[in-house]
Design an enzyme around this catalytic site. Structure first.
Site, mmCIF file in Angstrom:
data_model
loop_
_atom_site.group_PDB
_atom_site.id
_atom_site.type_symbol
_atom_site.label_atom_id
_atom_site.label_comp_id
_atom_site.label_asym_id
_atom_site.label_seq_id
_atom_site.Cartn_x
_atom_site.Cartn_y
_atom_site.Cartn_z
ATOM 1 C CE LYS A 23 -1.927 1.994 3.243
ATOM 2 N NZ LYS A 23 -1.013 3.150 3.426
ATOM 3 C CB THR A 77 1.666 3.378 6.861
ATOM 4 O OG1 THR A 77 1.584 4.127 8.033
ATOM 5 C CG2 THR A 77 2.292 2.042 7.168
ATOM 6 C CD GLU A 97 -0.443 12.212 0.101
ATOM 7 O OE1 GLU A 97 -0.444 13.424 0.306
ATOM 8 O OE2 GLU A 97 -0.149 11.361 0.949
#
EC number: 2.3.1.35
Lengths: 399, 399
Positions: free
Chosen positions: B178, B189, B271
């Site tokens: 992830k 994380t 992001e």
């Protein structure tokens, strides 16, 4: 501390001039000259980047010295990554000033800031130096012009001046700087000059400047990118017995204040900045540890964007202390933002998030107090926040 | 390398399940379970942050081991900075799984990711574990659900699988991860799991995983902010003689590839990212120097924004090598972007800026090749670019 809009105290023994010689396409002032009436003590602190611009190498080789007569600075072109030609050009600038004012070229220091990788337009520079040497004056307006002549994309002029009384004698300190943050296609380089009529030996001037730089310009960042041209110079024109002991301590303290004030102006005028973050780390094992922790928090894009958004996000700040490197005590880690405790001894504290967010948003300077253990080490660090304007400014340029 | 849209190779001996137990308000999958049919060898690589979440401490204390039976992961809550309660909750998660599948709690590893500083909603977690243990299956769809159950704000699922033939024997590797980048108010994380039916001893599994992590997950960054929860686990279910010698080398190489592929997916899904920067440093004194230089270039906001804007701005990249720390040779420093030489041995090279800018903009992965001297040290590093969307995403949240 004196604000630029108030009268500026100018130490005696110096004259100033600036001209627009055409390096900048905008037609703004781009050549700045500071001349001491007599040889003065000069010292410098320079970039630690291994890619070093020609003017830095030349000024570095000439300081500390008791025979400094002038500082010549051009803005709009950094004379960096310009090879032998760059060295010749920087030497020619100092030789021309020396010839004009009648001194050895070794008595002239040189600084450059602006675009890198382009040779200086020496015809323009030469004409500019000629014009500047004709226009020298000790007036406040000349001092301010000289301060304007070193700017690049800075929004505001950066000048600080003050007076200090030591043992009945009044000394003046006047300083100028230009902005941090590297600007495409320019490298925005930190340049600074501190002038004083307090009597300092050349070696003491070097120590004083290094101490002040370590507490000010070396404790600020906009984007953490160290320029190839960073230069901070100190000239002392004062005659008579050199300061030492307590007198020197008092003077050092005031120079620290002047440099911190100037350094904070750099951060406040960082590209796109909407807030200054003032990070105060205490409880570290020593000062170096505290500084590294403060610097790591200051550099985290997640902390910067939290400050931009007025978000008291303790998780981002506390976690940044944990990867900074120095040993911390997580069970003794506490955090205040704008004087409100939001994390104490490793646990979140209840707080009024809405009200704290409001004070973060409305304060131009957001104070972050971080205790990381029970050690004696502490350090302050200042940084700008990170905004879309920074990203836009630095990405919407194409070579 | 297998793409997620193609059939996934799943090593034998494992079953999977995921449920939406309500930790995430969105109703998405937030509890994921991987169970080995028999005790298998397990190893882990964990965050270096000194602020460490409870599940990390527990998994760390239980690896390497030859008696691992399960990995339980919740997303939506990181169980970090949660004190003794956090430790009790993480232990309770592993005890419940152990009880359900019939093993010692030490055989269960645990990972968490999501918001920090909030106690886990244990009623929901308990119900989720009950439901997941009932739903276990070795189907591809169960594997993919388990991979989805560990995501937080990731846009894309991150799965890599491959097969390798060693001495006539085919082994399977399947891995999930992830996303990187820390997301307000969550900490995003990095979590990863690598599963294989190749026979590895527990200690060799630990070595293989550490080597692969150092070449992959430790060589990527989105924003340089190390989370409190980072965990990468490897389980080996293979029976028979453990791999060693040449066979192990071949296997190691393939695990490296799998982890690099997964790590690049993290960066690509960083992001706001619009490009992956692939930085390849050569000519450094040693690998550690090369890695630090590559990491410094990767972290510079000025380099990142240049890549965002498709700007072949060599000044920003070259100057970043100069402040990274390791000794470089400025006269032997050269730079290629997208295979075009734009700086050679300390001097700018003429190049077609418009055409290079176009290829930077149109390539999802922009390759930066940087030679910093004549030494043998080299390293690759991957990073996302920096966009307004990153700033918006991380600043437009208020507690």
């Amino acid at each position: 501390m004196q604000k630029p809009s108030l009268p500026v105290f100018i130490p005696s023994g110096f004259r100033f001039a600036a001209t627009a010689c055409g390096i900048k396409k905008s037609g703004k002032l781009d050549l700045s000259l500071i001349v001491a009436d007599r040889p003065v003590r000069g010292a410098g602190v320079y970039t630690t980047n291994q890619i070093v611009a020609a003017p830095v190498l030349i000024s570095q080789s000439r300081t500390p010295s008791s025979e400094i007569r002038a500082i010549v600075t051009n803005s709009g072109n950094a004379n960096a990554c310009t090879g032998d030609q760059g060295t010749q050009d920087a030497l020619a600038m100092t030789a021309q000033v020396a010839n004009k004012i009648g001194c050895d070229p070794d008595g002239v220091l040189v600084m450059s800031t602006g675009i890198i990788g382009h040779a200086l337009p020496m015809e323009k520079v030469t004409a500019g130096i000629d014009a500047a040497t004709e226009a020298l004056s000790d007036s406040e307006s000349s001092f301010l012009s000289a301060a304007d002549g070193i700017l690049t994309t800075d929004v505001d002029r950066k000048v600080v001046s003050t007076q200090i009384k030591i043992d009945g004698q009044t000394y003046t300190i006047a300083a100028m700087a230009k902005g941090a943050g590297m600007i495409a296609p320019n490298m925005a380089t930190m340049l600074g000059v501190v002038l004083t009529d307090a009597p300092l030996s050349a070696n003491v001037a070097a120590d004083v400047l290094k101490t002040a730089a370590n507490l000010s310009f070396n404790r600020v960042s906009v984007d953490g990118h160290t320029s190839t041209n960073d230069t901070l110079l100190l000239l002392s024109s004062g005659e008579g017995e050199f300061l030492d002991g307590d007198e020197l301590d008092q003077f050092q303290y005031r120079v620290n204040e002047v440099c911190i004030d100037l350094a904070k102006k750099l951060v406040a005028d960082g590209e796109g900045a909407t807030h200054v973050m003032a990070i105060n780390v205490t409880g570290a094992a020593n000062e170096a540890d505290a500084e590294l922790i403060a610097k790591t928090v200051a550099a985290s894009p997640l902390v910067k964007t939290a400050i931009t958004g007025g978000d008291p996000n303790w998780g981002r700040i506390v976690s940044a202390t944990g990867y900074a490197g120095p040993k911390i005590d997580p069970t003794k880690t506490s955090l205040k933002i704008c004087s409100v405790t939001i994390y104490r001894d490793g646990s979140p504290e209840p707080f009024d998030a809405k009200s704290l967010s409001e004070s973060m948003k409305s304060n131009p300077e957001v104070e972050i107090e971080l205790r990381v253990g029970t050690g004696p080490g502490q350090a302050k660090y200042w940084s700008s926040d990170l905004t879309c304007d920074y990203v836009r400014f630095n990405s919407e340029y194409t070579t």
